[in-house]
Write a protein that holds these residues in place. Structure first.
Motif, PDB file in Angstrom:
ATOM      1  N   LEU A  26      70.775   6.424   3.950  1.00 24.49           N
ATOM      2  CA  LEU A  26      69.765   5.413   4.392  1.00 24.49           C
ATOM      3  C   LEU A  26      68.576   5.557   3.401  1.00 24.49           C
ATOM      4  CD1 LEU A  26      68.851   3.016   6.315  1.00 24.49           C
ATOM      5  CD2 LEU A  26      67.555   4.843   7.557  1.00 24.49           C
ATOM      6  N   ALA A  27      68.257   4.560   2.418  1.00 25.87           N
ATOM      7  CA  ALA A  27      67.145   5.007   1.524  1.00 25.87           C
ATOM      8  C   ALA A  27      65.975   4.887   2.003  1.00 25.87           C
ATOM      9  CB  ALA A  27      67.517   3.829   0.367  1.00 25.87           C
ATOM     10  N   LYS A  28      64.903   5.474   1.374  1.00 24.53           N
ATOM     11  CA  LYS A  28      63.538   5.405   1.649  1.00 24.53           C
ATOM     12  C   LYS A  28      63.056   3.865   1.685  1.00 24.53           C
ATOM     13  CE  LYS A  28      58.961   6.833   0.466  1.00 24.53           C
ATOM     14  NZ  LYS A  28      58.070   7.549  -0.780  1.00 24.53           N
ATOM     15  N   SER A  82      57.995  19.470   8.784  1.00 28.86           N
ATOM     16  CA  SER A  82      56.734  18.494   9.256  1.00 28.86           C
ATOM     17  C   SER A  82      56.706  17.322   8.241  1.00 28.86           C
ATOM     18  CB  SER A  82      55.540  19.540   9.398  1.00 28.86           C
ATOM     19  OG  SER A  82      55.630  20.429  10.403  1.00 28.86           O
ATOM     20  N   ASN A  83      57.611  16.838   7.714  1.00 24.70           N
ATOM     21  CA  ASN A  83      57.559  15.600   6.940  1.00 24.70           C
ATOM     22  C   ASN A  83      58.047  14.482   7.598  1.00 24.70           C
ATOM     23  OD1 ASN A  83      56.392  17.017   4.337  1.00 24.70           O
ATOM     24  ND2 ASN A  83      58.802  17.557   4.202  1.00 24.70           N
ATOM     25  N   PRO A  84      57.561  13.318   7.515  1.00 19.42           N
ATOM     26  CA  PRO A  84      58.001  12.193   8.318  1.00 19.42           C
ATOM     27  C   PRO A  84      59.446  11.900   7.738  1.00 19.42           C
ATOM     28  CG  PRO A  84      55.710  11.857   7.515  1.00 19.42           C
ATOM     29  CD  PRO A  84      55.992  13.211   6.845  1.00 19.42           C
ATOM     30  N   MET A  85      60.154  11.511   8.484  1.00 19.00           N
ATOM     31  CA  MET A  85      61.580  11.164   8.362  1.00 19.00           C
ATOM     32  C   MET A  85      61.722   9.755   8.706  1.00 19.00           C
ATOM     33  SD  MET A  85      63.981  14.597   9.049  1.00 19.00           S
ATOM     34  CE  MET A  85      65.120  14.278   7.651  1.00 19.00           C
ATOM     35  N   LEU A  86      61.545   9.431   9.836  1.00 19.00           N
ATOM     36  CA  LEU A  86      61.554   7.953  10.232  1.00 19.00           C
ATOM     37  C   LEU A  86      60.494   7.400  11.186  1.00 19.00           C
ATOM     38  CD1 LEU A  86      65.309   8.421  11.609  1.00 19.00           C
ATOM     39  CD2 LEU A  86      64.766   6.669   9.867  1.00 19.00           C
ATOM     40  N   VAL A  87      60.229   6.405  11.114  1.00 18.32           N
ATOM     41  CA  VAL A  87      58.985   5.727  11.832  1.00 18.32           C
ATOM     42  C   VAL A  87      59.670   4.577  12.923  1.00 18.32           C
ATOM     43  CG1 VAL A  87      56.911   4.332  12.139  1.00 18.32           C
ATOM     44  CG2 VAL A  87      57.164   6.223  10.338  1.00 18.32           C
ATOM     45  N   ILE A  88      59.426   4.980  14.157  1.00 17.25           N
ATOM     46  CA  ILE A  88      60.228   3.988  15.093  1.00 17.25           C
ATOM     47  C   ILE A  88      59.378   2.637  14.979  1.00 17.25           C
ATOM     48  CG2 ILE A  88      60.749   3.418  17.619  1.00 17.25           C
ATOM     49  CD1 ILE A  88      60.363   6.423  18.092  1.00 17.25           C
ATOM     50  N   GLY A  89      60.119   1.394  14.612  1.00 21.32           N
ATOM     51  CA  GLY A  89      59.526   0.127  14.718  1.00 21.32           C
ATOM     52  C   GLY A  89      59.715  -0.635  15.929  1.00 21.32           C
ATOM     53  N   GLU A  90      59.941  -1.730  15.923  1.00 19.85           N
ATOM     54  CA  GLU A  90      60.380  -2.472  17.150  1.00 19.85           C
ATOM     55  C   GLU A  90      61.442  -1.839  18.165  1.00 19.85           C
ATOM     56  OE1 GLU A  90      62.357  -6.856  18.423  1.00 19.85           O
ATOM     57  OE2 GLU A  90      62.347  -6.231  16.564  1.00 19.85           O
ATOM     58  N   ASP A  91      60.831  -1.816  19.399  1.00 16.64           N
ATOM     59  CA  ASP A  91      61.591  -0.835  20.419  1.00 16.64           C
ATOM     60  C   ASP A  91      61.807  -1.760  21.634  1.00 16.64           C
ATOM     61  OD1 ASP A  91      62.948   0.801  22.059  1.00 16.64           O
ATOM     62  OD2 ASP A  91      61.132   2.342  21.902  1.00 16.64           O
ATOM     63  N   GLN A  92      62.850  -2.522  21.808  1.00  9.74           N
ATOM     64  CA  GLN A  92      63.100  -3.194  22.985  1.00  9.74           C
ATOM     65  C   GLN A  92      63.423  -2.610  24.401  1.00  9.74           C
ATOM     66  OE1 GLN A  92      66.037  -6.368  21.876  1.00  9.74           O
ATOM     67  NE2 GLN A  92      64.591  -7.262  20.479  1.00  9.74           N
ATOM     68  N   VAL A  93      63.569  -1.205  24.179  1.00 11.80           N
ATOM     69  CA  VAL A  93      63.829  -0.721  25.448  1.00 11.80           C
ATOM     70  C   VAL A  93      62.534   0.396  25.780  1.00 11.80           C
ATOM     71  CG1 VAL A  93      65.400   1.154  26.400  1.00 11.80           C
ATOM     72  CG2 VAL A  93      66.496  -0.420  24.896  1.00 11.80           C
ATOM     73  N   GLY A  94      62.120   1.323  24.799  1.00 14.03           N
ATOM     74  CA  GLY A  94      60.996   2.190  25.172  1.00 14.03           C
ATOM     75  C   GLY A  94      61.380   3.451  25.819  1.00 14.03           C
ATOM     76  N   ARG A  95      62.489   3.796  25.991  1.00 14.93           N
ATOM     77  CA  ARG A  95      62.712   5.124  26.780  1.00 14.93           C
ATOM     78  C   ARG A  95      64.153   5.597  26.062  1.00 14.93           C
ATOM     79  NH1 ARG A  95      61.089   6.984  31.467  1.00 14.93           N
ATOM     80  NH2 ARG A  95      61.510   9.301  31.771  1.00 14.93           N
ATOM     81  N   ASP A 178      64.696   9.460   1.510  1.00 15.50           N
ATOM     82  CA  ASP A 178      66.245   9.185   1.389  1.00 15.50           C
ATOM     83  C   ASP A 178      66.760  10.361   2.253  1.00 15.50           C
ATOM     84  OD1 ASP A 178      65.801   7.281  -0.720  1.00 15.50           O
ATOM     85  OD2 ASP A 178      66.233   8.789  -2.317  1.00 15.50           O
ATOM     86  N   LEU A 179      67.778   9.585   3.137  1.00 14.56           N
ATOM     87  CA  LEU A 179      68.350  10.172   4.569  1.00 14.56           C
ATOM     88  C   LEU A 179      69.754  10.141   4.390  1.00 14.56           C
ATOM     89  CD1 LEU A 179      65.747   8.833   7.113  1.00 14.56           C
ATOM     90  CD2 LEU A 179      65.712  11.274   5.933  1.00 14.56           C
ATOM     91  N   ILE A 180      70.367  11.150   4.980  1.00 15.20           N
ATOM     92  CA  ILE A 180      71.731  11.005   5.584  1.00 15.20           C
ATOM     93  C   ILE A 180      71.334  10.849   7.000  1.00 15.20           C
ATOM     94  CG2 ILE A 180      73.958  12.157   5.922  1.00 15.20           C
ATOM     95  CD1 ILE A 180      73.354  13.455   3.310  1.00 15.20           C
ATOM     96  N   ILE A 181      72.114   9.795   7.780  1.00 19.23           N
ATOM     97  CA  ILE A 181      71.981   9.442   9.125  1.00 19.23           C
ATOM     98  C   ILE A 181      73.360   9.715   9.861  1.00 19.23           C
ATOM     99  CG2 ILE A 181      71.636   7.706  10.839  1.00 19.23           C
ATOM    100  CD1 ILE A 181      69.044   8.410   9.398  1.00 19.23           C
ATOM    101  N   ALA A 182      73.367  10.240  10.956  1.00 20.09           N
ATOM    102  CA  ALA A 182      74.613  10.216  11.682  1.00 20.09           C
ATOM    103  C   ALA A 182      74.407   9.691  13.015  1.00 20.09           C
ATOM    104  CB  ALA A 182      75.137  11.868  12.026  1.00 20.09           C
ATOM    105  N   LEU A 183      75.295   8.655  13.390  1.00 14.51           N
ATOM    106  CA  LEU A 183      75.122   8.113  14.566  1.00 14.51           C
ATOM    107  C   LEU A 183      76.272   8.199  15.608  1.00 14.51           C
ATOM    108  CD1 LEU A 183      73.694   4.743  13.777  1.00 14.51           C
ATOM    109  CD2 LEU A 183      72.355   6.364  15.117  1.00 14.51           C
ATOM    110  N   THR A 184      76.258   8.361  16.782  1.00 12.10           N
ATOM    111  CA  THR A 184      77.313   8.163  17.847  1.00 12.10           C
ATOM    112  C   THR A 184      77.246   7.076  18.956  1.00 12.10           C
ATOM    113  OG1 THR A 184      76.662   9.532  19.613  1.00 12.10           O
ATOM    114  CG2 THR A 184      77.485  10.858  17.728  1.00 12.10           C
ATOM    115  N   ALA A 185      78.600   6.779  19.367  1.00 14.85           N
ATOM    116  CA  ALA A 185      78.432   6.092  20.565  1.00 14.85           C
ATOM    117  C   ALA A 185      79.112   7.220  21.607  1.00 14.85           C
ATOM    118  CB  ALA A 185      79.533   5.069  20.506  1.00 14.85           C
ATOM    119  N   CYS A 186      77.950   7.695  22.388  1.00 20.66           N
ATOM    120  CA  CYS A 186      77.922   8.977  23.100  1.00 20.66           C
ATOM    121  C   CYS A 186      79.111   9.207  24.068  1.00 20.66           C
ATOM    122  CB  CYS A 186      76.607   8.991  23.841  1.00 20.66           C
ATOM    123  SG  CYS A 186      76.533  10.683  25.047  1.00 20.66           S
TER     124      CYS A 186
END
Length: 204
Positions: A26-28, A82-95, A178-186
């Motif tokens: 995921l690019a900056k 302590s460097n910002p990696m991601l900022v949460i934007g729109e969040d339709q769940v909030g939890r 610039d990031l490497i992201i990993a995601l699962t379907a838990c």
């Protein structure tokens, strides 16, 4: 129309099948949208600095700087440096949860009593991240998108409850490096109201 940036298709919805995981770049400045297509499904999310994978998402730093356990729109997910990696934007769940570790064989053995346990999100993350040279001991606490963990403020007791996400709900994250992201379907039944469903994501 989708295009390819750093080997990852953008502008289209990708599906992670139940109890599996993926990793990608995921690019900056790009936005990652994580979608719960059927509702009540958790996705474990990890982030690494693509230029130095020893820099990794940190629950401790992020919670400390936000001064609260539950992070949502406008909150920053920080690295162990302590460097910002991601900022949460729109969040339709909030939890979401940022305290519990990815489920593993030991999770299913100790908590569920399984004699032949599934390898869990830990195993899926290990397999997805191996091509990037990231080993098992480099997997920290994940940002557990849509996970609902109830905390008793008096006793400290925690309970894993069904996610609050409904079919089609989403949360967006904007990359600050610039990031490497990993995601699962838990893979953990308790986290997903005891059903296993897909997770979707889109990069823009």
């Amino acid at each position: 129309m989708s295009i390819s940036i750093q080997g990852t298709e953008t502008g289209i919805v990708h599906t992670i099948t139940p109890r599996t995981g993926v990793a990608f770049r995921l690019a900056k400045g790009q936005t990652l949208t994580v979608i719960d297509p059927e509702g009540q499904q958790v996705s474990d999310m990890l982030a690494y600095n693509a230029r130095d994978t020893n820099e990794v998402i940190s629950s401790g730093r992020s919670i400390d700087y936000a001064s609260r356990l539950f992070l949502t729109t406008g909150d920053i997910l920080y690295s162990n440096r302590s460097n910002p990696m991601l900022v949460i934007g729109e969040d339709q769940v909030g939890r979401h949860d940022f305290t519990l570790t990815p489920c593993s064989k030991d999770t299913f053995r100790i908590i569920y009593g399984d004699e032949t346990p599934h390898h869990g999100c830990q195993g899926n993350l290990e397999m997805a991240l191996a091509p990037y040279g990231i080993g098992p001991d480099q997997i920290p606490i994940a940002f557990n998108v849509f996970m609902h963990v109830d905390t008793n403020g008096e006793t400290g007791e925690i309970r894993v409850l069904p996610p609050l996400s409904k079919a089609g709900d989403l949360t967006r994250f904007e990359a600050q490096m610039d990031l490497i992201i990993a995601l699962t379907a838990c893979s953990a039944g308790q986290s997903n109201n005891f059903t296993y469903k897909p997770i979707q994501y889109r990069i823009d």
